[in-house]
Design an enzyme around this catalytic site. Sequence first.
Site, PDB file in Angstrom:
ATOM      1  N   ARG A 221       0.843  -1.198   0.000  1.00  0.00           N
ATOM      2  CA  ARG A 221       0.000   0.000   0.000  1.00  0.00           C
ATOM      3  C   ARG A 221       0.876   1.246   0.000  1.00  0.00           C
ATOM      4  O   ARG A 221       1.708   1.413   0.889  1.00  0.00           O
ATOM      5  CB  ARG A 221      -0.914  -0.013   1.210  1.00  0.00           C
ATOM      6  CG  ARG A 221      -1.776  -1.270   1.169  1.00  0.00           C
ATOM      7  CD  ARG A 221      -2.861  -1.295   2.167  1.00  0.00           C
ATOM      8  NE  ARG A 221      -3.644  -2.507   1.939  1.00  0.00           N
ATOM      9  CZ  ARG A 221      -4.828  -2.737   2.456  1.00  0.00           C
ATOM     10  NH1 ARG A 221      -5.379  -1.836   3.237  1.00  0.00           N
ATOM     11  NH2 ARG A 221      -5.466  -3.851   2.185  1.00  0.00           N
ATOM     12  N   GLU A 223       0.706   4.071   1.010  1.00  0.00           N
ATOM     13  CA  GLU A 223       0.168   5.059   1.942  1.00  0.00           C
ATOM     14  C   GLU A 223       1.290   6.014   2.347  1.00  0.00           C
ATOM     15  O   GLU A 223       2.334   5.584   2.794  1.00  0.00           O
ATOM     16  CB  GLU A 223      -0.425   4.360   3.160  1.00  0.00           C
ATOM     17  CG  GLU A 223      -1.643   3.552   2.780  1.00  0.00           C
ATOM     18  CD  GLU A 223      -2.181   2.644   3.869  1.00  0.00           C
ATOM     19  OE1 GLU A 223      -3.364   2.786   4.192  1.00  0.00           O
ATOM     20  OE2 GLU A 223      -1.426   1.799   4.364  1.00  0.00           O
ATOM     21  N   ARG A 229       1.402   2.095  13.088  1.00  0.00           N
ATOM     22  CA  ARG A 229       0.684   0.859  12.745  1.00  0.00           C
ATOM     23  C   ARG A 229       0.466   0.663  11.239  1.00  0.00           C
ATOM     24  O   ARG A 229      -0.350  -0.153  10.827  1.00  0.00           O
ATOM     25  CB  ARG A 229      -0.639   0.794  13.506  1.00  0.00           C
ATOM     26  CG  ARG A 229      -1.519   1.952  13.253  1.00  0.00           C
ATOM     27  CD  ARG A 229      -2.661   2.087  14.222  1.00  0.00           C
ATOM     28  NE  ARG A 229      -3.641   2.954  13.596  1.00  0.00           N
ATOM     29  CZ  ARG A 229      -3.430   4.245  13.355  1.00  0.00           C
ATOM     30  NH1 ARG A 229      -2.320   4.838  13.716  1.00  0.00           N
ATOM     31  NH2 ARG A 229      -4.353   4.957  12.727  1.00  0.00           N
ATOM     32  N   HIS A 230       1.193   1.426  10.425  1.00  0.00           N
ATOM     33  CA  HIS A 230       1.124   1.240   8.970  1.00  0.00           C
ATOM     34  C   HIS A 230       2.506   0.950   8.397  1.00  0.00           C
ATOM     35  O   HIS A 230       3.484   1.587   8.781  1.00  0.00           O
ATOM     36  CB  HIS A 230       0.588   2.495   8.279  1.00  0.00           C
ATOM     37  CG  HIS A 230      -0.873   2.712   8.464  1.00  0.00           C
ATOM     38  ND1 HIS A 230      -1.365   3.503   9.472  1.00  0.00           N
ATOM     39  CD2 HIS A 230      -1.944   2.227   7.790  1.00  0.00           C
ATOM     40  CE1 HIS A 230      -2.697   3.501   9.404  1.00  0.00           C
ATOM     41  NE2 HIS A 230      -3.072   2.737   8.402  1.00  0.00           N
ATOM     42  N   GLU A 362      -7.152  -1.250  14.678  1.00  0.00           N
ATOM     43  CA  GLU A 362      -7.904  -2.144  13.787  1.00  0.00           C
ATOM     44  C   GLU A 362      -7.037  -3.328  13.412  1.00  0.00           C
ATOM     45  O   GLU A 362      -5.955  -3.161  12.880  1.00  0.00           O
ATOM     46  CB  GLU A 362      -8.320  -1.374  12.525  1.00  0.00           C
ATOM     47  CG  GLU A 362      -9.062  -2.255  11.533  1.00  0.00           C
ATOM     48  CD  GLU A 362      -9.220  -1.605  10.157  1.00  0.00           C
ATOM     49  OE1 GLU A 362      -9.482  -0.395  10.067  1.00  0.00           O
ATOM     50  OE2 GLU A 362      -9.069  -2.335   9.160  1.00  0.00           O
ATOM     51  N   SER A 365     -10.595  -6.425   8.845  1.00  0.00           N
ATOM     52  CA  SER A 365     -11.842  -5.966   8.233  1.00  0.00           C
ATOM     53  C   SER A 365     -12.433  -7.134   7.479  1.00  0.00           C
ATOM     54  O   SER A 365     -11.703  -7.854   6.784  1.00  0.00           O
ATOM     55  CB  SER A 365     -11.591  -4.834   7.234  1.00  0.00           C
ATOM     56  OG  SER A 365     -11.355  -3.634   7.905  1.00  0.00           O
ATOM     57  N   ARG A 413       0.112  -6.329  12.653  1.00  0.00           N
ATOM     58  CA  ARG A 413      -0.639  -5.732  13.770  1.00  0.00           C
ATOM     59  C   ARG A 413      -0.988  -6.786  14.810  1.00  0.00           C
ATOM     60  O   ARG A 413      -0.951  -6.530  16.012  1.00  0.00           O
ATOM     61  CB  ARG A 413      -1.909  -5.059  13.248  1.00  0.00           C
ATOM     62  CG  ARG A 413      -1.595  -3.804  12.475  1.00  0.00           C
ATOM     63  CD  ARG A 413      -2.826  -2.958  12.282  1.00  0.00           C
ATOM     64  NE  ARG A 413      -2.544  -1.881  11.335  1.00  0.00           N
ATOM     65  CZ  ARG A 413      -3.453  -1.093  10.819  1.00  0.00           C
ATOM     66  NH1 ARG A 413      -4.732  -1.246  11.152  1.00  0.00           N
ATOM     67  NH2 ARG A 413      -3.114  -0.142   9.987  1.00  0.00           N
TER      68      ARG A 413
HETATM   69  P1  ATP Z   1      -6.391   1.317   8.363  1.00  0.00           P
HETATM   70  O1  ATP Z   1      -7.737   1.968   8.332  1.00  0.00           O
HETATM   71  O2  ATP Z   1      -5.922   1.022   9.746  1.00  0.00           O
HETATM   72  O3  ATP Z   1      -5.383   2.015   7.519  1.00  0.00           O
HETATM   73  P2  ATP Z   1      -7.483  -0.409   6.374  1.00  0.00           P
HETATM   74  O4  ATP Z   1      -8.931  -0.380   6.749  1.00  0.00           O
HETATM   75  O5  ATP Z   1      -7.031   0.447   5.257  1.00  0.00           O
HETATM   76  O6  ATP Z   1      -6.588  -0.121   7.675  1.00  0.00           O
HETATM   77  P3  ATP Z   1      -7.902  -3.005   5.294  1.00  0.00           P
HETATM   78  O7  ATP Z   1      -7.891  -2.688   3.856  1.00  0.00           O
HETATM   79  O8  ATP Z   1      -9.197  -3.194   5.968  1.00  0.00           O
HETATM   80  O9  ATP Z   1      -7.047  -1.906   6.068  1.00  0.00           O
HETATM   81  O10 ATP Z   1      -6.920  -4.274   5.503  1.00  0.00           O
HETATM   82  C1  ATP Z   1      -7.197  -5.336   6.411  1.00  0.00           C
HETATM   83  C2  ATP Z   1      -6.193  -5.370   7.542  1.00  0.00           C
HETATM   84  O11 ATP Z   1      -4.853  -5.347   7.038  1.00  0.00           O
HETATM   85  C3  ATP Z   1      -6.261  -4.146   8.455  1.00  0.00           C
HETATM   86  O12 ATP Z   1      -7.267  -4.294   9.420  1.00  0.00           O
HETATM   87  C4  ATP Z   1      -4.863  -4.126   9.053  1.00  0.00           C
HETATM   88  O13 ATP Z   1      -4.762  -5.039  10.124  1.00  0.00           O
HETATM   89  C5  ATP Z   1      -4.001  -4.632   7.902  1.00  0.00           C
HETATM   90  N1  ATP Z   1      -3.407  -3.487   7.205  1.00  0.00           N
HETATM   91  C6  ATP Z   1      -3.968  -2.727   6.256  1.00  0.00           C
HETATM   92  N2  ATP Z   1      -3.141  -1.768   5.827  1.00  0.00           N
HETATM   93  C7  ATP Z   1      -2.001  -1.935   6.511  1.00  0.00           C
HETATM   94  C8  ATP Z   1      -0.755  -1.266   6.517  1.00  0.00           C
HETATM   95  N3  ATP Z   1      -0.514  -0.233   5.715  1.00  0.00           N
HETATM   96  N4  ATP Z   1       0.208  -1.704   7.369  1.00  0.00           N
HETATM   97  C9  ATP Z   1      -0.011  -2.768   8.171  1.00  0.00           C
HETATM   98  N5  ATP Z   1      -1.163  -3.429   8.205  1.00  0.00           N
HETATM   99  C10 ATP Z   1      -2.160  -3.041   7.399  1.00  0.00           C
HETATM  100 MG    MG Z   2     -10.131  -1.910   7.272  1.00  0.00          MG
END
Ligand code: ATP
Ligand code: MG
Length: 439
Positions: A221, A223, A229-230, A362, A365, A413
């Site tokens: 990602r 981001e 936590r990312h 989180e 999902s 996480r």
């Molecule tokens: P957040 O809102 O915390 O950025 P997200 O809703 O974008 O997460 P999802 O697409 O729902 O993330 O991905 C499912 C799971 O994967 C998340 O709940 C999280 O545990 C993990 N995850 C997602 N993005 C990341 C990241 N950039 N780094 C680490 N773990 C991640």
């Molecule tokens: Mg999510």
Amino acid sequence: MEYLLRDLRRTHYTSNVTEDVIDEEVTVMGWVHEIRDLGGIIFLLIRDIEGRIQVTAPSKKISAEILEDIRALRKESVVAVKGTVQSSSKAPNGVEILPSEITVLNMADQPLPMDPTEKVKAEIDTRLNSRFLDLRKTGVSAIFKIRNQMFKSVREYFADNNIIEINTPKLVASATEGGTELFPITYFEREAFLGQSPQLYKQMMMSAGFDKVYEIGQIFRAEEHDTLRHLNEAISIDMEASFMDDVDVKNILNDMMVKLITDINDKCSDELDILEYKLEVPQGRFPDIDYDEAVDLINARGVEMEYGEDLSREAEKVLGDEMDDFYFLSGWPTEIKPFYVMPYEDQPQKCHAFDLMYKNIELSSGATRIHQYDLLIEQMTKKDLSPESFDSYLKAFKYGMPPHAGWGLGADRLNMVLTGVENIRETVLFPRDRHRLTP
Ligand code: ATP
Ligand code: MG
């Protein structure tokens, strides 16, 4: 040539050098953790994956040649030590090795870029820059021993429940689920991307008739934000199951968490002690809070949140303070969840999506997915996605797609939760974040 292993083989890990092998000859191999030269006696601490053992060399009993070898050693060099085990009330494990042969397998340069003996606390960046040294620390390797058990238990849980392990491509064409930025790459003469999640592929596996699947794999990602936590490259534990809905897959997630925490407590108690961390096995079902209720609660606690928004960091913290350690947050607004999430039949502005939270973080999902082709096209169009670019995915919905549901769980996480570390970078060998692409 120097430094060769030749016929030398380890007979014991440091943890196996115990009172059970007193008077036996052993060969241990590892790193020079510490050298203490008191003149008449030299103490060496040798470290391997299992722990440490003291090597004691009193000048009265040990040849001058070996004493000289020991004195020439430098910290963190790799050695093989052959010797006899004897009991010692002063040695850390109650036993020590009286050396008869010391072979240097590789001498370490000095000064070391960082101290791997945990005596000096270093900044995370210094540590990550010399991660191979940082990982030699007991407190750091404990995180990865717990991580190893985490994946083992997760795989065991899936296997016990007849869930099939799959591997899907991480090199993908343009169409993705949206919601996050992707990393573009050059794929021969075309542009492609690194996959953000196995979502679309694991859904296609439902149409393939695999019934229940899981994948443990990389997600990428792009981001921009740099949080605790990312990561830009993370590991996701993904599952998808046919003929199930959101409630069914929440139960799977709940059961898996209980097994996982029970296993970590049973099998990694030494590592938890090293980390000075206590893990409580959750009892019963995780509580569930509806999104609407959560919005009211968050506002009532003085953090402003509009209905229909995603949770801010402050909002997550309110829930973390108010709820049990683990809880589900369910019934999200359809508008802020991906196109493939099933809307409520009687109230389509809400959907069968949930997050699993641990305190204010989180973890996962998930949702009941849309399995009807027409509804899927309708939801895509509402989100301004063009169905044409999802052709190869959509095809799987036209010729027999069962109802299904699933979730994605962030492994890194989860590793934070199991070890109590506050920075996700601690849980990854070589983390990738906004500023780091090496080592
Ligand atoms: P957040 O809102 O915390 O950025 P997200 O809703 O974008 O997460 P999802 O697409 O729902 O993330 O991905 C499912 C799971 O994967 C998340 O709940 C999280 O545990 C993990 N995850 C997602 N993005 C990341 C990241 N950039 N780094 C680490 N773990 C991640
Ligand atoms: Mg999510």
